[in-house]
Write an enzyme that holds these catalytic residues in place. Structure first.
Site, PDB file in Angstrom:
ATOM      1  N   ASP A   1       0.845  -1.200   0.000  1.00  0.00           N
ATOM      2  CA  ASP A   1       0.000   0.000   0.000  1.00  0.00           C
ATOM      3  C   ASP A   1       0.874   1.241   0.000  1.00  0.00           C
ATOM      4  O   ASP A   1       0.576   2.251  -0.630  1.00  0.00           O
ATOM      5  CB  ASP A   1      -0.874   0.051   1.268  1.00  0.00           C
ATOM      6  CG  ASP A   1      -1.940  -1.010   1.221  1.00  0.00           C
ATOM      7  OD1 ASP A   1      -1.941  -1.800   0.259  1.00  0.00           O
ATOM      8  OD2 ASP A   1      -2.760  -1.067   2.166  1.00  0.00           O
TER       9      ASP A   1
ATOM     10  N   GLN B   1       3.910   1.617  -1.237  1.00  0.00           N
ATOM     11  CA  GLN B   1       4.499   1.890  -2.554  1.00  0.00           C
ATOM     12  C   GLN B   1       3.442   2.474  -3.491  1.00  0.00           C
ATOM     13  O   GLN B   1       3.721   3.370  -4.281  1.00  0.00           O
ATOM     14  CB  GLN B   1       5.073   0.595  -3.143  1.00  0.00           C
ATOM     15  CG  GLN B   1       6.342   0.152  -2.440  1.00  0.00           C
ATOM     16  CD  GLN B   1       6.715  -1.274  -2.813  1.00  0.00           C
ATOM     17  OE1 GLN B   1       5.889  -2.185  -2.768  1.00  0.00           O
ATOM     18  NE2 GLN B   1       7.960  -1.472  -3.191  1.00  0.00           N
ATOM     19  N   TYR B   2       2.210   1.956  -3.356  1.00  0.00           N
ATOM     20  CA  TYR B   2       1.119   2.473  -4.180  1.00  0.00           C
ATOM     21  C   TYR B   2       0.876   3.948  -3.850  1.00  0.00           C
ATOM     22  O   TYR B   2       0.785   4.792  -4.746  1.00  0.00           O
ATOM     23  CB  TYR B   2      -0.152   1.646  -3.943  1.00  0.00           C
ATOM     24  CG  TYR B   2      -1.343   2.157  -4.718  1.00  0.00           C
ATOM     25  CD1 TYR B   2      -1.611   1.701  -6.003  1.00  0.00           C
ATOM     26  CD2 TYR B   2      -2.195   3.119  -4.165  1.00  0.00           C
ATOM     27  CE1 TYR B   2      -2.693   2.179  -6.721  1.00  0.00           C
ATOM     28  CE2 TYR B   2      -3.281   3.603  -4.874  1.00  0.00           C
ATOM     29  CZ  TYR B   2      -3.526   3.130  -6.152  1.00  0.00           C
ATOM     30  OH  TYR B   2      -4.594   3.621  -6.852  1.00  0.00           O
ATOM     31  N   ASP B   3       0.811   4.234  -2.544  1.00  0.00           N
ATOM     32  CA  ASP B   3       0.576   5.621  -2.124  1.00  0.00           C
ATOM     33  C   ASP B   3       1.661   6.545  -2.661  1.00  0.00           C
ATOM     34  O   ASP B   3       1.404   7.682  -3.042  1.00  0.00           O
ATOM     35  CB  ASP B   3       0.540   5.726  -0.597  1.00  0.00           C
ATOM     36  CG  ASP B   3      -0.701   5.065  -0.035  1.00  0.00           C
ATOM     37  OD1 ASP B   3      -1.641   4.815  -0.823  1.00  0.00           O
ATOM     38  OD2 ASP B   3      -0.722   4.782   1.182  1.00  0.00           O
TER      39      ASP B   3
ATOM     40  N   SER C   1     -34.933  -6.787 -20.359  1.00  0.00           N
ATOM     41  CA  SER C   1     -34.834  -7.599 -19.138  1.00  0.00           C
ATOM     42  C   SER C   1     -34.779  -9.062 -19.562  1.00  0.00           C
ATOM     43  O   SER C   1     -34.769  -9.371 -20.747  1.00  0.00           O
ATOM     44  CB  SER C   1     -35.968  -7.317 -18.181  1.00  0.00           C
ATOM     45  OG  SER C   1     -37.157  -7.173 -18.882  1.00  0.00           O
ATOM     46  N   LEU C   2     -34.757  -9.944 -18.592  1.00  0.00           N
ATOM     47  CA  LEU C   2     -34.620 -11.363 -18.889  1.00  0.00           C
ATOM     48  C   LEU C   2     -35.918 -12.080 -18.581  1.00  0.00           C
ATOM     49  O   LEU C   2     -36.562 -11.786 -17.574  1.00  0.00           O
ATOM     50  CB  LEU C   2     -33.543 -11.970 -17.988  1.00  0.00           C
ATOM     51  CG  LEU C   2     -32.085 -11.758 -18.348  1.00  0.00           C
ATOM     52  CD1 LEU C   2     -31.198 -12.354 -17.267  1.00  0.00           C
ATOM     53  CD2 LEU C   2     -31.775 -12.420 -19.678  1.00  0.00           C
TER      54      LEU C   2
ATOM     55  N   GLU D   1     -23.959 -18.461 -16.376  1.00  0.00           N
ATOM     56  CA  GLU D   1     -23.266 -17.465 -15.538  1.00  0.00           C
ATOM     57  C   GLU D   1     -24.079 -17.214 -14.276  1.00  0.00           C
ATOM     58  O   GLU D   1     -25.304 -17.366 -14.302  1.00  0.00           O
ATOM     59  CB  GLU D   1     -23.202 -16.106 -16.268  1.00  0.00           C
ATOM     60  CG  GLU D   1     -22.347 -16.089 -17.485  1.00  0.00           C
ATOM     61  CD  GLU D   1     -22.520 -14.773 -18.249  1.00  0.00           C
ATOM     62  OE1 GLU D   1     -23.038 -13.782 -17.682  1.00  0.00           O
ATOM     63  OE2 GLU D   1     -22.140 -14.751 -19.425  1.00  0.00           O
TER      64      GLU D   1
ATOM     65  N   LYS E   1     -26.252 -15.110 -11.822  1.00  0.00           N
ATOM     66  CA  LYS E   1     -27.076 -13.913 -11.961  1.00  0.00           C
ATOM     67  C   LYS E   1     -26.779 -13.047 -10.741  1.00  0.00           C
ATOM     68  O   LYS E   1     -27.071 -13.445  -9.613  1.00  0.00           O
ATOM     69  CB  LYS E   1     -28.544 -14.292 -12.020  1.00  0.00           C
ATOM     70  CG  LYS E   1     -29.459 -13.113 -12.274  1.00  0.00           C
ATOM     71  CD  LYS E   1     -30.847 -13.629 -12.602  1.00  0.00           C
ATOM     72  CE  LYS E   1     -31.879 -12.560 -12.860  1.00  0.00           C
ATOM     73  NZ  LYS E   1     -31.659 -11.242 -12.344  1.00  0.00           N
TER      74      LYS E   1
ATOM     75  N   ASP F   1     -27.018 -10.152  -8.098  1.00  0.00           N
ATOM     76  CA  ASP F   1     -28.101  -9.367  -7.522  1.00  0.00           C
ATOM     77  C   ASP F   1     -27.601  -7.953  -7.252  1.00  0.00           C
ATOM     78  O   ASP F   1     -27.277  -7.583  -6.134  1.00  0.00           O
ATOM     79  CB  ASP F   1     -28.546 -10.039  -6.213  1.00  0.00           C
ATOM     80  CG  ASP F   1     -29.881  -9.503  -5.754  1.00  0.00           C
ATOM     81  OD1 ASP F   1     -30.540  -8.802  -6.536  1.00  0.00           O
ATOM     82  OD2 ASP F   1     -30.252  -9.786  -4.598  1.00  0.00           O
TER      83      ASP F   1
ATOM     84  N   TYR G   1     -20.701  -8.400 -18.076  1.00  0.00           N
ATOM     85  CA  TYR G   1     -20.981  -9.662 -18.749  1.00  0.00           C
ATOM     86  C   TYR G   1     -21.460  -9.505 -20.189  1.00  0.00           C
ATOM     87  O   TYR G   1     -21.743 -10.474 -20.854  1.00  0.00           O
ATOM     88  CB  TYR G   1     -22.039 -10.451 -17.975  1.00  0.00           C
ATOM     89  CG  TYR G   1     -23.211  -9.604 -17.486  1.00  0.00           C
ATOM     90  CD1 TYR G   1     -24.131  -9.075 -18.380  1.00  0.00           C
ATOM     91  CD2 TYR G   1     -23.363  -9.321 -16.129  1.00  0.00           C
ATOM     92  CE1 TYR G   1     -25.171  -8.286 -17.951  1.00  0.00           C
ATOM     93  CE2 TYR G   1     -24.417  -8.531 -15.682  1.00  0.00           C
ATOM     94  CZ  TYR G   1     -25.314  -8.015 -16.607  1.00  0.00           C
ATOM     95  OH  TYR G   1     -26.342  -7.229 -16.172  1.00  0.00           O
TER      96      TYR G   1
ATOM     97  N   LYS H   1     -34.000 -18.786 -11.563  1.00  0.00           N
ATOM     98  CA  LYS H   1     -33.830 -18.182 -10.235  1.00  0.00           C
ATOM     99  C   LYS H   1     -33.871 -19.238  -9.154  1.00  0.00           C
ATOM    100  O   LYS H   1     -34.701 -20.149  -9.208  1.00  0.00           O
ATOM    101  CB  LYS H   1     -34.937 -17.162 -10.001  1.00  0.00           C
ATOM    102  CG  LYS H   1     -34.779 -15.926 -10.848  1.00  0.00           C
ATOM    103  CD  LYS H   1     -35.358 -14.756 -10.103  1.00  0.00           C
ATOM    104  CE  LYS H   1     -35.403 -13.504 -10.934  1.00  0.00           C
ATOM    105  NZ  LYS H   1     -36.244 -12.506 -10.297  1.00  0.00           N
TER     106      LYS H   1
ATOM    107  N   CYS I   1     -42.537   4.741  25.667  1.00  0.00           N
ATOM    108  CA  CYS I   1     -41.273   4.081  25.388  1.00  0.00           C
ATOM    109  C   CYS I   1     -41.156   2.846  26.286  1.00  0.00           C
ATOM    110  O   CYS I   1     -41.368   2.943  27.491  1.00  0.00           O
ATOM    111  CB  CYS I   1     -40.127   5.046  25.648  1.00  0.00           C
ATOM    112  SG  CYS I   1     -38.527   4.258  25.640  1.00  0.00           S
TER     113      CYS I   1
ATOM    114  N   CYS J   1     -38.285   3.734  29.063  1.00  0.00           N
ATOM    115  CA  CYS J   1     -38.367   4.796  30.066  1.00  0.00           C
ATOM    116  C   CYS J   1     -39.817   5.179  30.372  1.00  0.00           C
ATOM    117  O   CYS J   1     -40.066   6.031  31.221  1.00  0.00           O
ATOM    118  CB  CYS J   1     -37.606   6.032  29.594  1.00  0.00           C
ATOM    119  SG  CYS J   1     -38.412   6.869  28.230  1.00  0.00           S
TER     120      CYS J   1
ATOM    121  N   CYS K   1     -38.868   7.940  20.694  1.00  0.00           N
ATOM    122  CA  CYS K   1     -38.978   8.303  22.106  1.00  0.00           C
ATOM    123  C   CYS K   1     -38.332   9.669  22.254  1.00  0.00           C
ATOM    124  O   CYS K   1     -37.190   9.874  21.851  1.00  0.00           O
ATOM    125  CB  CYS K   1     -38.247   7.282  22.968  1.00  0.00           C
ATOM    126  SG  CYS K   1     -37.933   7.864  24.638  1.00  0.00           S
TER     127      CYS K   1
ATOM    128  N   CYS L   1     -34.051   8.902  28.499  1.00  0.00           N
ATOM    129  CA  CYS L   1     -34.426   7.487  28.408  1.00  0.00           C
ATOM    130  C   CYS L   1     -33.175   6.614  28.583  1.00  0.00           C
ATOM    131  O   CYS L   1     -32.187   6.807  27.877  1.00  0.00           O
ATOM    132  CB  CYS L   1     -35.069   7.219  27.053  1.00  0.00           C
ATOM    133  SG  CYS L   1     -35.346   5.490  26.740  1.00  0.00           S
TER     134      CYS L   1
END
Ligand code: IVH
Length: 676
Positions: free
Chosen positions: A38, A40-42, A87-88, A118, A120, A122, A231, A319, A413, A416, A431, A436
Site C-alpha cells: 500500500d 508503494q502504491y501511495d 430484461s430477462l 453465468e 445472476k 443481484d 458480462y 432463479k 417508550c 423509560c 422516544c 431514556c
C-alpha cells in the site's frame, strides 16, 4: 520535489505513473493479487498528484486522481441508450428451462450450439460507454430506453477502469453492461457505521448499491464499498468475436471485473447440473447471487433467435428459490436506538436458514407490519434477504386460529415509559425523552467508543451498571464520577475502578473532532466530524455557525448541516456542552491534532508494562502530540512497542514479529522529551 522538470518531462512521467497506478489498481481491486505494498502504491499516487498539481493543464479526466469529482450535481441528466437494456425472461422451474431449450433448438434447427451458464448477480444494472478507450458515460437502466447519467458515481468505483487496459485491438467505441453491487462484507460494515451515526440501515446489499448510485454527491459515493461485474456488450460490432465465453475473456483483458466462474455446456442436461453446482458455490461469492443466466454461446446465432419486446429469446434466467422456512412469531419486542427510534423486532421460534440459526428478524417499522398484516402468534415465512439479513416474507394466513394478536406500537417508550411520537410523513416512531435509559446507554457506548472519546475501561457491562444505578444520565456525568462511586458497583475490582477513572480523565484531552463525533449528532459520522474540525476551530464557532455556513464543509450536505444546527441549538445540548467544558473536556482544534505535521506521523505505538516516570496517559499524550497513534494490540504494522517494567505478552509478541522495542529512555528521546 523536482518541479523544475519541463512540460514534456512532466507529461512523460504523468503518463507512466497513470499506467502504473491503473495497473496496480487492476491487480488490487479486480484480480485481488497486488504486487506492491500500500505504501508503494501511495508513493506513486502522491507523486502523480504532485506533478499534476505543478502542471494543472496536464490533468485529464482519465487520471486516477480524478475518480472523485467536485461539487454535487443538481440532478441526473437522462441518457438515451443506444441499444435498449432489455430484461430477462425467468423461471424457477427446471422443467421450464427444458422448454426454453426445446424452443431454442427448434429455431436453430441443425446448427450446433452450446450454452454458457453465468451467475445472476443481484446488483444494479449499468451501461458504460468507452470512447477511444476512455470511460465517457455511465448510466442506469432506467426504463430500458432512457436511464440516468451516473458517470460521476461510476468513476468512483475503483474496480471499474477509467481507461481500458492496452490490448492488441482497442475498439473505438465500446459499450459494456454489467451490475454494480455492494460486497456482502462491505455491506455489513457499512450498515454498522450507518447505524452508529443514527442513519437507517439498508435492508439488503442491493438496496444499498442502488441507493448509493442515486446519490448526487459522488464524494459520498466514493466512500461506499462498491464493486462491479460485467458480462455483456451492447453492440456485437463493438468487438467482433464468436462466443460469449470469448467475450468474457476479452472483457477481462480490457480490465473489467467479470464473474469468478462460468460454465460452458453443450446440452441442457449439463446446464441443469451446473445450476446445483452454482447453488453450492454462490455463498462464497462477494455478491449476492439470486440465480443463473443461461445464454446461447454462439453470438452469430443470437440474431436468428431475436428478442421479444421485453427480452431476448436466446437467454433466460433460472432463479433460485431463496431459502425460506416456516416458523412461529412468538412475540414482537421493541428496541430503542441511540436517536430514540423505536424498532419492532420479531421474536421467532428458532429455525435454521442458509446455515445459521435465526431467532429474530427486523420488522423495520409499523408500515411494514401493516402491509404484511403480521400478528403475534402467526405462522410466518422467513428468508434471508440478499443472503444476509433475516426478514419475514409473509404470514401463513391459512394457519390462523383467531387467537393471533394485532400489534400496535406502544404509546410509551418500553424502556423509560416516556411519551413517544410519530411525526407526520415519517415512518419512524421516536422516544422523545433524552433521559431514556436506552438512549443514554447507546449514547454512552457511542461516546466512549474507541473511534469517539476512546474511554478505556468503559465497556458495555459498565455502561449498563452506571445507568441502571442512576450514576450516569448523560456523558457529562461521567466526568463527575469518582473512584468511590464506581468501586461500589457489583463485581468491580479496585484496578478496574482506577482504570475507568483514569480512562475518563484521559479522554478530556482528546482531539476536538472526537468530541464532535461523540456528541451523537444524527448523520454526523467520524469523517464529517473531522471535516468539521478542519472548518471550525472550536465549539463556540461551531455552535454559532449558520446552516449555510455548516453546509460549506465538505462531507456536510443540507440534511447533515440542519441536523448539526438543530442539535447544537437545543437547550439540553447547550447544558451538556457547558458541563463538559467545565469538566475540562477539550473543545478546540489542538495544534498537535494536525497529526500529519508531527515527526511521528504514521507511526503506531503499543504500550506495555509500567513506565517509571510517566503514566500511560502521559505517554499516550506525548505520542499523539508528535503525530503518532497508540494502539492496544501488537501487529506487524506496529512501529514501536514501549516496554516498562512487568511487560505483558505484548512484549513477547513484538519480539516474535520483530517490532522494535523501546525502553522508557529510548521512548523519551524519540518523542523529544528526554529525562531532565
Ligand atoms: S445478461 C437482457 N447476465 O439481471 C439483459 N444479466 O433480471 C440481460 N443480470 O437486466 C443481460 N446477472 O441486469 C445478464 N450474468 C448476467 C446477469 C444479468 C445479473 C441482471 C441484468 C438483467 C437482470 C434481469
Amino acid at each position: 520535489m523536482r518541479y523544475s522538470m519541463n512540460k514534456q518531462q512532466a507529461s512523460r512521467e504523468i503518463i507512466s505513473l497513470r499506467e502504473q497506478i491503473e495497473r496496480h489498481n487492476h491487480l488490487y481491486y479486480v484480480l485481488a493479487a497486488p504486487e506492491i505494498s500500500d505504501r508503494q502504491y501511495d508513493a506513486l499516487y502522491h507523486r502523480l498528484e504532485e506533478i499534476e498539481h505543478a502542471h494543472p493543464d496536464l490533468v485529464s479526466e482519465d487520471s486516477p486522481t480524478q475518480r472523485v469529482g467536485g461539487q454535487p450535481l443538481p440532478g441526473f441528466t437522462p441518457v438515451q441508450h443506444a441499444v435498449p437494456m432489455l430484461s430477462l425472461s425467468n423461471t424457477y422451474s427446471k422443467d421450464e428451462l427444458r422448454e426454453f431449450d426445446i424452443r431454442v433448438s427448434r429455431v436453430l434447427g441443425n446448427r450446433t450450439f452450446t450454452y454458457v451458464v453465468e451467475p445472476k448477480i443481484d446488483g444494479v444494472a449499468v451501461s458504460l460507454v468507452y470512447e477511444n478507450g476512455l470511460l465517457t458515460i455511465g448510466s442506469t437502466r432506467g426504463d430500458g430506453v432512457t436511464g440516468d447519467d451516473i458517470t460521476a458515481n461510476i468513476r468512483t468505483i475503483r474496480s471499474i477502469p477509467l481507461r481500458l487496459l492496452r490490448t492488441k485491438s482497442m475498439p473505438a467505441l465500446l459499450e459494456v453492461r454489467g451490475e454494480v453491487f455492494m460486497p456482502k462484507t462491505g455491506f455489513s460494515a457499512f450498515n454498522a457505521v450507518r447505524d452508529e451515526a443514527g442513519d437507517e440501515p439498508f435492508a439488503n446489499p442491493r438496496n444499498a448499491a442502488a441507493g448509493s448510485l442515486k446519490l448526487l454527491d459522488s464524494r459520498i459515493v466514493a466512500k461506499r464499498p462498491l464493486d462491479a461485474v460485467f458480462y455483456e456488450i451492447a453492440r456485437p460490432q463493438d468487438i467482433p468475436i464468436a462466443t460469449q465465453a470469448e467475450l468474457l475473456e476479452r472483457l477481462k483483458s480490457f480490465g473489467f471485473p467479470t464473474s469468478p466462474t462460468y460454465w460452458e455446456s453443450p446440452a441442457i442436461d449439463g446446464v441443469i447440473e451446473r445450476l446445483d453446482e452454482l447453488d453450492s458455490l454462490r455463498r462464497r461469492f462477494p455478491f449476492g447471487t439470486n440465480g443463473a443466466v443461461i445464454k446461447v454461446n454462439q453470438r452469430n446465432l443470437r440474431g436468428i433467435l431475436g428478442s421479444t419486446a421485453k427480452s431476448p429469446r436466446w437467454e433466460t434466467a433460472f432463479k433460485f428459490e431463496p431459502e425460506r422456512v416456516e416458523t412461529r412469531l412468538i412475540n414482537i419486542s421493541v428496541q430503542v436506538g441511540r436517536t430514540g427510534v423505536l424498532t419492532p423486532v420479531a421474536e421467532l421460534e428458532p429455525v435454521s436458514i442458509a446455515g445459521s440459526v435465526v431467532r429474530r428478524a427486523t420488522l423495520h417499522n409499523m408500515d411494514e407490519i401493516h402491509r404484511k398484516d403480521i400478528r403475534i402468534g402467526d405462522r410466518v415465512i422467513v428468508e434471508k434477504a440478499g443472503d444476509v439479513i433475516p426478514a419475514i416474507v409473509q404470514i401463513v394466513a391459512d394457519a390462523r386460529n383467531g387467537k393471533e394478536l394485532v400489534f400496535s406500537m406502544p404509546s410509551e417508550c418500553p424502556v423509560c415509559v416516556g411519551p413517544v411520537i410519530r411525526l407526520e410523513n415519517q415512518v419512524a416512531t421516536r422516544c422523545e425523552n433524552l433521559q431514556c435509559p436506552a438512549q443514554i446507554k447507546s449514547w454512552l457506548r457511542h461516546f466512549a467508543a474507541r473511534n469517539a472519546m476512546d474511554i478505556e475501561g468503559l465497556g458495555e457491562v459498565l455502561v449498563e451498571q452506571l445507568v441502571d444505578n442512576g450514576l450516569v444520565k448523560s456523558p457529562a456525568d461521567l466526568y463527575d464520577l469518582d473512584r468511590e462511586d464506581v468501586a461500589g458497583l457489583d463485581r468491580m475490582a479496585d484496578r478496574s475502578a482506577d482504570n475507568l477513572i483514569d480512562g475518563i480523565r484521559a479522554s478530556r484531552q482528546r482531539e476536538f473532532w472526537r468530541l464532535i463525533f461523540a456528541l451523537g449528532i444524527r448523520h454526523v459520522g467520524q469523517i464529517s466530524a473531522q471535516r468539521l474540525e478542519e472548518h471550525f476551530e472550536n465549539i463556540d464557532v461551531l455552535m454559532s455557525a449558520s446552516v449555510e455556513n455548516l453546509e460549506k464543509t465538505p462531507d456536510v450536505g443540507p440534511i447533515v448541516a440542519k441536523s448539526i444546527h438543530d442539535f447544537l441549538s437545543g437547550p439540553p445540548r447547550r447544558v451538556l456542552i457547558k458541563r463538559l467544558r467545565e469538566s475540562g473536556v477539550n473543545m478546540k482544534r489542538l495544534a498537535s491534532s494536525q497529526s500529519s505535521a508531527g515527526p511521528l506521523c504514521g507511526k503506531t505505538f503499543v504500550l506495555t508494562g509500567t513506565l517509571a516516570d510517566l503514566t500511560r496517559d502521559e505517554a499516550t499524550d506525548l505520542i499523539r502530540r508528535a503525530g503518532g497513534r497508540v494502539s492496544s494490540s501488537v501487529s506487524a504494522k506496529t512501529s514501536f512497542v514501549v516496554a516498562g517494567s512487568d511487560p505483558g505478552s505484548k512484549l513477547a509478541r513484538a519480539e516474535k514479529l520483530g517490532v522494535p522495542i523501546l525502553d522508557e529512555n529510548g521512548f523519551r528521546k524519540l518523542v523529544g522529551h528526554p529525562e531532565q
